[in-house]
Design a protein around this motif. Structure first.
Motif, PDB file in Angstrom:
ATOM      1  N   ILE A 115      -7.771  17.970  -2.893  1.00  0.00           N
ATOM      2  CA  ILE A 115      -7.975  17.989  -1.434  1.00  0.00           C
ATOM      3  C   ILE A 115      -9.459  17.757  -1.082  1.00  0.00           C
ATOM      4  O   ILE A 115      -9.939  18.204  -0.042  1.00  0.00           O
ATOM      5  CB  ILE A 115      -7.440  19.294  -0.793  1.00  0.00           C
ATOM      6  N   ARG A 116     -10.148  17.054  -1.963  1.00  0.00           N
ATOM      7  CA  ARG A 116     -11.557  16.730  -1.704  1.00  0.00           C
ATOM      8  C   ARG A 116     -11.598  15.483  -0.812  1.00  0.00           C
ATOM      9  O   ARG A 116     -11.878  14.370  -1.256  1.00  0.00           O
ATOM     10  CB  ARG A 116     -12.228  16.456  -3.054  1.00  0.00           C
ATOM     11  N   ILE A 117     -11.281  15.681   0.444  1.00  0.00           N
ATOM     12  CA  ILE A 117     -11.089  14.569   1.375  1.00  0.00           C
ATOM     13  C   ILE A 117     -11.805  14.889   2.687  1.00  0.00           C
ATOM     14  O   ILE A 117     -11.563  15.933   3.298  1.00  0.00           O
ATOM     15  CB  ILE A 117      -9.576  14.348   1.628  1.00  0.00           C
ATOM     16  N   GLY A 118     -12.696  13.989   3.103  1.00  0.00           N
ATOM     17  CA  GLY A 118     -13.500  14.266   4.297  1.00  0.00           C
ATOM     18  C   GLY A 118     -13.020  13.555   5.543  1.00  0.00           C
ATOM     19  O   GLY A 118     -13.434  13.892   6.664  1.00  0.00           O
ATOM     20  N   ASN A 119     -12.164  12.530   5.348  1.00  0.00           N
ATOM     21  CA  ASN A 119     -11.737  11.727   6.503  1.00  0.00           C
ATOM     22  C   ASN A 119     -10.214  11.520   6.444  1.00  0.00           C
ATOM     23  O   ASN A 119      -9.741  10.422   6.189  1.00  0.00           O
ATOM     24  CB  ASN A 119     -12.480  10.378   6.468  1.00  0.00           C
ATOM     25  N   PRO A 120      -9.460  12.602   6.657  1.00  0.00           N
ATOM     26  CA  PRO A 120      -8.014  12.515   6.441  1.00  0.00           C
ATOM     27  C   PRO A 120      -7.312  11.576   7.412  1.00  0.00           C
ATOM     28  O   PRO A 120      -7.562  11.614   8.618  1.00  0.00           O
ATOM     29  CB  PRO A 120      -7.530  13.956   6.652  1.00  0.00           C
ATOM     30  N   ALA A 121      -6.402  10.753   6.856  1.00  0.00           N
ATOM     31  CA  ALA A 121      -5.747   9.718   7.667  1.00  0.00           C
ATOM     32  C   ALA A 121      -4.788  10.317   8.695  1.00  0.00           C
ATOM     33  O   ALA A 121      -4.723   9.857   9.830  1.00  0.00           O
ATOM     34  CB  ALA A 121      -4.987   8.757   6.747  1.00  0.00           C
ATOM     35  N   SER A 122      -4.029  11.353   8.284  1.00  0.00           N
ATOM     36  CA  SER A 122      -2.934  11.819   9.153  1.00  0.00           C
ATOM     37  C   SER A 122      -3.330  13.022  10.013  1.00  0.00           C
ATOM     38  O   SER A 122      -2.480  13.841  10.358  1.00  0.00           O
ATOM     39  CB  SER A 122      -1.706  12.165   8.296  1.00  0.00           C
ATOM     40  N   TRP A 123      -4.607  13.114  10.386  1.00  0.00           N
ATOM     41  CA  TRP A 123      -5.049  14.331  11.081  1.00  0.00           C
ATOM     42  C   TRP A 123      -4.361  14.515  12.425  1.00  0.00           C
ATOM     43  O   TRP A 123      -4.040  15.641  12.815  1.00  0.00           O
ATOM     44  CB  TRP A 123      -6.577  14.356  11.233  1.00  0.00           C
ATOM     45  N   ARG A 124      -4.086  13.397  13.128  1.00  0.00           N
ATOM     46  CA  ARG A 124      -3.436  13.544  14.446  1.00  0.00           C
ATOM     47  C   ARG A 124      -2.032  14.129  14.302  1.00  0.00           C
ATOM     48  O   ARG A 124      -1.622  15.011  15.056  1.00  0.00           O
ATOM     49  CB  ARG A 124      -3.299  12.176  15.128  1.00  0.00           C
ATOM     50  N   LYS A 125      -1.284  13.607  13.304  1.00  0.00           N
ATOM     51  CA  LYS A 125       0.088  14.086  13.096  1.00  0.00           C
ATOM     52  C   LYS A 125       0.072  15.559  12.682  1.00  0.00           C
ATOM     53  O   LYS A 125       0.927  16.341  13.093  1.00  0.00           O
ATOM     54  CB  LYS A 125       0.786  13.254  12.009  1.00  0.00           C
ATOM     55  N   ALA A 126      -0.905  15.932  11.841  1.00  0.00           N
ATOM     56  CA  ALA A 126      -0.978  17.326  11.387  1.00  0.00           C
ATOM     57  C   ALA A 126      -1.340  18.246  12.553  1.00  0.00           C
ATOM     58  O   ALA A 126      -0.751  19.324  12.708  1.00  0.00           O
ATOM     59  CB  ALA A 126      -1.996  17.453  10.260  1.00  0.00           C
ATOM     60  N   ALA A 127      -2.280  17.805  13.386  1.00  0.00           N
ATOM     61  CA  ALA A 127      -2.678  18.631  14.545  1.00  0.00           C
ATOM     62  C   ALA A 127      -1.466  18.847  15.451  1.00  0.00           C
ATOM     63  O   ALA A 127      -1.228  19.955  15.952  1.00  0.00           O
ATOM     64  CB  ALA A 127      -3.822  17.955  15.306  1.00  0.00           C
ATOM     65  N   LEU A 141       0.842  -1.206   0.000  1.00  0.00           N
ATOM     66  CA  LEU A 141       0.000   0.000   0.000  1.00  0.00           C
ATOM     67  C   LEU A 141       0.876   1.255   0.000  1.00  0.00           C
ATOM     68  O   LEU A 141       1.726   1.427   0.864  1.00  0.00           O
ATOM     69  CB  LEU A 141      -0.906  -0.020   1.238  1.00  0.00           C
ATOM     70  N   LEU A 142       0.620   2.128  -0.960  1.00  0.00           N
ATOM     71  CA  LEU A 142       1.439   3.340  -1.070  1.00  0.00           C
ATOM     72  C   LEU A 142       0.653   4.615  -0.791  1.00  0.00           C
ATOM     73  O   LEU A 142       1.068   5.710  -1.196  1.00  0.00           O
ATOM     74  CB  LEU A 142       2.106   3.406  -2.445  1.00  0.00           C
ATOM     75  N   ASN A 143      -0.474   4.489  -0.102  1.00  0.00           N
ATOM     76  CA  ASN A 143      -1.130   5.710   0.382  1.00  0.00           C
ATOM     77  C   ASN A 143      -0.250   6.353   1.444  1.00  0.00           C
ATOM     78  O   ASN A 143       0.679   5.728   1.957  1.00  0.00           O
ATOM     79  CB  ASN A 143      -2.503   5.382   0.968  1.00  0.00           C
ATOM     80  N   SER A 144      -0.582   7.578   1.830  1.00  0.00           N
ATOM     81  CA  SER A 144       0.323   8.282   2.751  1.00  0.00           C
ATOM     82  C   SER A 144       0.245   7.744   4.177  1.00  0.00           C
ATOM     83  O   SER A 144       0.969   8.208   5.053  1.00  0.00           O
ATOM     84  CB  SER A 144       0.077   9.781   2.716  1.00  0.00           C
ATOM     85  N   VAL A 145      -0.607   6.737   4.436  1.00  0.00           N
ATOM     86  CA  VAL A 145      -0.517   6.014   5.715  1.00  0.00           C
ATOM     87  C   VAL A 145       0.808   5.263   5.782  1.00  0.00           C
ATOM     88  O   VAL A 145       1.278   4.911   6.859  1.00  0.00           O
ATOM     89  CB  VAL A 145      -1.693   5.025   5.932  1.00  0.00           C
TER      90      VAL A 145
END
Ligand code: F0G
Length: 438
Positions: free
Chosen positions: A302-314, A204-208
């Motif tokens: 950026i049409r994304i409603g459930n971003p994976a890395s929200w904790r890291k960004a916060a 898997l090469l998504n940003s997760v």
């Protein structure tokens, strides 16, 4: 958090994302500590080297990327080393002298995704995977397909049907990916692919994937280097799945730990109003939890409603004292046209940075003497339809042009440069020139 990752790169105990850590970088003392001056010299020197790996603006920083068994496995298209442009017109309009754009759209496939794809795809190759896959709003898939093709791997692209820009779809096809246009949105694509990689031996090469973020941290090194290791006061980044802001935060944090820079810049994240789950989370509970939204914006990247890395960004925003805000569709379109008129251009998703900066200036959050860098994430040719619709006047609905005390429509019209169909005579062309000048 446990130590074992599942194929979706989430912890088997808490479900949260993994991050690559290099224990002890911060604590090492004396001879053990990397020599900051020597590293700075080496990284700059490599730009004149004849080695392909040194020509990569990611791998020339490889001392801070100990993620491969052998750097001989690195798959590179000579990504990175992107330009940092001064923005004279926007500087003047906003009263900030030191305003720059780091243009990540000048990467080999036209977006910042190449910096993370060279690292994660290299890991996939080294580990012997034959297939790689991602769900994407378009740029990740273009980058993945290109790097997979270079490495001789097969790639599977899962994209939302009808909701990505044509330039990006064309790239995935051209680079030979198996491309599935799925009848759902980006968040639905992620859900489906997460199941797929649990059932098949596909990387898997998504940003997760934490190795993506390792490459995406390197523009932080380039920015610091460009300012002679005096970091700018403020870095403004678009927010979608929120990996990029996280990665840049990691890059600056590591440089600070290693004594390469004295401090981190403020890192602010800007989202589109219709796709703003992090903005809501920061406003409602300081990033303690995040409610997904149904995302809508013409900035399809950026049409994304459930971003994976929200904790890291916060964490990055809080640690650096940055802001998180959203901008309207009209504000995005205006900012994009303004960046175009500086001779740069970018994707709509990248233009949220300038739109956000204007808001921050209006709110008095940024002082005139501050040095500000906007991160432009994608090339203007990625989404030519958007640009043409704007200049033809068909992009925005009337109700979206309400604002600026009724002057928003006028502002938009002053930026529009529609093409004209004229007769095949020199006189007709000259008349068009006079019409523009006069
Ligand atoms: N700008 C562009 C041009 C993008 O393509 C993306 C994300 C972002 C900004 C946001 O970056 O997700 O790290 O916060 N595009 C992804 C994709 C999601 O699939 O191409 P982020």
């Amino acid at each position: 958090m446990g130590t074992e990752a599942r194929p979706d790169f989430r912890c088997s105990q808490c479900g949260d994302l993994f991050e690559v850590e290099y224990p002890g970088w911060g604590q090492r003392k004396g001879h053990d500590r990397p020599n900051a001056g020597a590293l700075k010299w080496l990284w700059r020197e490599r730009r004149c080297s004849s080695e392909a790996l040194d020509h990569s603006g990611v791998w020339r920083f490889r001392e801070l990327l100990p993620i491969l068994e052998s750097f001989g496995n690195a798959v590179t298209l000579r990504e990175g080393n992107t330009p940092l442009y001064h923005l004279p017109r926007a500087s003047k309009a906003l009263g900030i002298d030191q305003l720059f754009a780091k243009h990540q759209g000048m990467n080999p496939t036209g977006s910042f995704k190449d910096t993370g794809m060279t690292t994660a795809l290299s890991v996939a190759k080294e580990r012997g995977f034959e297939w790689v896959a991602c769900a994407s709003t378009g740029n990740t898939s273009a980058a993945m397909a290109a790097y997979a093709a270079r490495a001789g791997l097969r790639s599977l692209v899962v994209i939302p049907d009808g909701k990505i820009a044509w330039g990006k779809l064309a790239q995935a096809m051209d680079y030979g990916a198996v491309t599935c246009q799925v009848k759902t949105d980006f968040d639905g694509c992620v859900r489906i692919l997460t199941q797929v990689v649990k059932e098949a031996h596909i990387y898997l090469l998504n940003s997760v994937n934490p190795y993506r973020l390792e490459g995406q941290k390197t523009p932080a090194f380039e920015i610091a280097e460009a300012f002679d290791w005096n970091v700018p006061d403020h870095l403004i980044v678009p927010g979608g799945n929120l990996a990029n802001s996280s990665a840049l935060g990691k890059g600056f944090r590591e440089m600070k730990e290693l004594g390469l820079v004295a401090r981190m810049p403020r890192i602010s994240v800007i989202q589109a109003e219709g796709a703003n789950p992090l903005v809501r989370s920061m406003a409602n509970n300081h990033g303690a939890s995040m409610e997904p939204v149904e995302a809508h914006t013409r900035a399809t990247a950026i049409r994304i409603g459930n971003p994976a890395s929200w904790r890291k960004a916060a964490r990055t925003i809080q640690e650096t004292g940055g802001w998180c805000l959203d901008v309207s569709e009209a504000e995005i379109a205006i900012a994009k046209a303004e960046l175009g008129s500086e001779g740069l251009g970018c994707e709509p998703a990248s233009a949220v940075t300038l739109a956000g900066l204007k808001k921050l200036r209006t709110q008095g959050a940024i002082a005139p003497e501050e040095t500000v860098v906007l991160l432009l994430t994608g090339h203007t040719l990625k989404d030519a339809d958007y640009t043409i619709d704007f200049h033809r006047g068909t992009l925005l609905k009337d109700e979206e042009k309400v604002g600026l005390g009724g002057k928003l429509g006028e502002k938009i019209d002053s930026l529009r440069r529609n093409a004209q169909v004229v007769e095949a005579t020199p006189e007709a062309v000259l008349a068009a020139v006079k019409g523009k000048v006069g």
